[in-house]
Design an enzyme around this catalytic site. Structure first.
Site, short mmCIF file in Angstrom:
data_model
loop_
_atom_site.label_atom_id
_atom_site.label_comp_id
_atom_site.label_asym_id
_atom_site.label_seq_id
_atom_site.Cartn_x
_atom_site.Cartn_y
_atom_site.Cartn_z
N ALA A 1 0.79 -7.01 -11.30
CA ALA A 1 -0.40 -7.56 -12.51
C ALA A 1 -1.29 -8.91 -11.27
O ALA A 1 -1.98 -8.89 -10.77
CB ALA A 1 0.64 -8.29 -13.58
N TYR B 1 4.93 -8.31 -10.31
CA TYR B 1 4.40 -7.64 -8.80
C TYR B 1 3.21 -7.43 -8.95
O TYR B 1 2.04 -7.25 -8.77
CB TYR B 1 5.06 -7.03 -7.62
CG TYR B 1 4.93 -6.57 -6.60
CD1 TYR B 1 4.86 -7.76 -5.28
CD2 TYR B 1 4.26 -5.50 -6.58
CE1 TYR B 1 4.35 -7.36 -4.32
CE2 TYR B 1 3.74 -4.98 -5.22
CZ TYR B 1 3.93 -5.76 -3.33
OH TYR B 1 3.19 -5.33 -3.04
N SER C 1 -1.21 -3.05 -3.41
CA SER C 1 -0.18 -1.62 -4.25
C SER C 1 -0.10 -0.93 -4.58
O SER C 1 -0.98 -1.00 -5.82
CB SER C 1 1.40 -2.85 -4.48
OG SER C 1 2.01 -1.85 -4.61
#
Length: 251
Positions: free
Chosen positions: A162, A160, A147
């Site tokens: 990480a 998220y 992402s």
């Protein structure tokens, strides 16, 4: 272009909707046998399988449950006897309560480690499980869906992001190990905000701001991201490995 995917077996995790649905259909269009995993949305996964046709198998998979990983691999091998491609697309988002506006340091200790572990360990565990099959056949493709949050950041996306950034490090090093074991490649596809069949509320709210920063001046749709995923996972890709490929419309 012949992608060389006809008759190969592909596992797409989180394939019941959104980007996973588009990716699974992309492989189906190339003649691959597609294993679609889901966590809770079995009926949605079955609908995707019907869209693909007779070359689809639906299997439940829980990123946080190690035995379910073994079950996915076993079901796939029982079905076709081979595993050629793994697309790590499934995620655990963590708390989705809109009334909980918390900074990352306010997230309780019982929440954030579990979210990290499910996303990181779940993807790595399945990668480890399919790799021996690929090594034996001396052919395989791993594609990990990341992402833009991993590199661009977003308030509330600390854990998220990480987890997704961890996939970058794993894939890069795995590429060196796998590349010495045959024609086995590992890459990351990093989408930006993408229009899918499940995120209309998000794209309606943030789409204009995001697309204003993109070279194309618009959001990509799920099929536009699925295309590069299918290519990287195909036999047509013979030299791209260990890379993070941005597919974001030029943000």
């Amino acid at each position: 272009m012949d992608m060389g995917l006809d008759g190969r077996t592909v596992i797409v995790t989180g394939a019941s909707g959104g980007l996973g649905r588009a990716i699974a259909r992309g492989f189906g269009d190339e003649g691959a046998n597609v294993v679609l995993t889901y966590h809770r949305a079995e009926q949605d996964a079955e609908r995707v399988a019907k869209e693909i046709g007779g070359r689809a198998l639906v299997v439940r998979h829980d990123l946080a449950d190690p035995p379910s990983t073994a079950a996915v691999v076993r079901a796939t091998l029982d079905w076709t006897g081979r595993i050629d491609v793994l697309v790590n697309n499934a995620v655990v988002w963590g708390s989705t309560d809109p009334d909980q506006e918390r900074t990352f340091d306010q997230v309780p200790d019982e929440e954030w480690p579990a979210m990290l572990r499910a996303n990181i360990e779940g993807a790595l565990r399945l990668s480890r499980a399919v790799t021996p099959v690929m090594r034996e056949r001396r052919w395989g493709r791993l594609v990990h869906i990341s992402s833009s949050i991993a590199t661009d950041g977003m308030p509330g996306g600390e854990y998220y992001g990480a987890a997704k950034a961890a996939l970058h490090g794993f894939s890069r090093s795995a590429a060196f190990s796998l590349g010495r074991a045959g024609d086995i490649l590992s890459n990351v596809v990093q989408p930006g905000l993408t229009r899918t069949d499940t995120n209309a509320a998000i794209t309606d709210a943030a789409g204009e701001q995001y697309s204003s920063q993109a070279a194309l001046g618009r959001l990509l749709d799920a099929d536009e991201v699925a295309g590069p995923v299918v290519y990287l996972a195909s036999a047509a890709n013979t030299g791209i490995t260990g890379q993070v490929i941005m597919v974001s419309g030029g943000t």
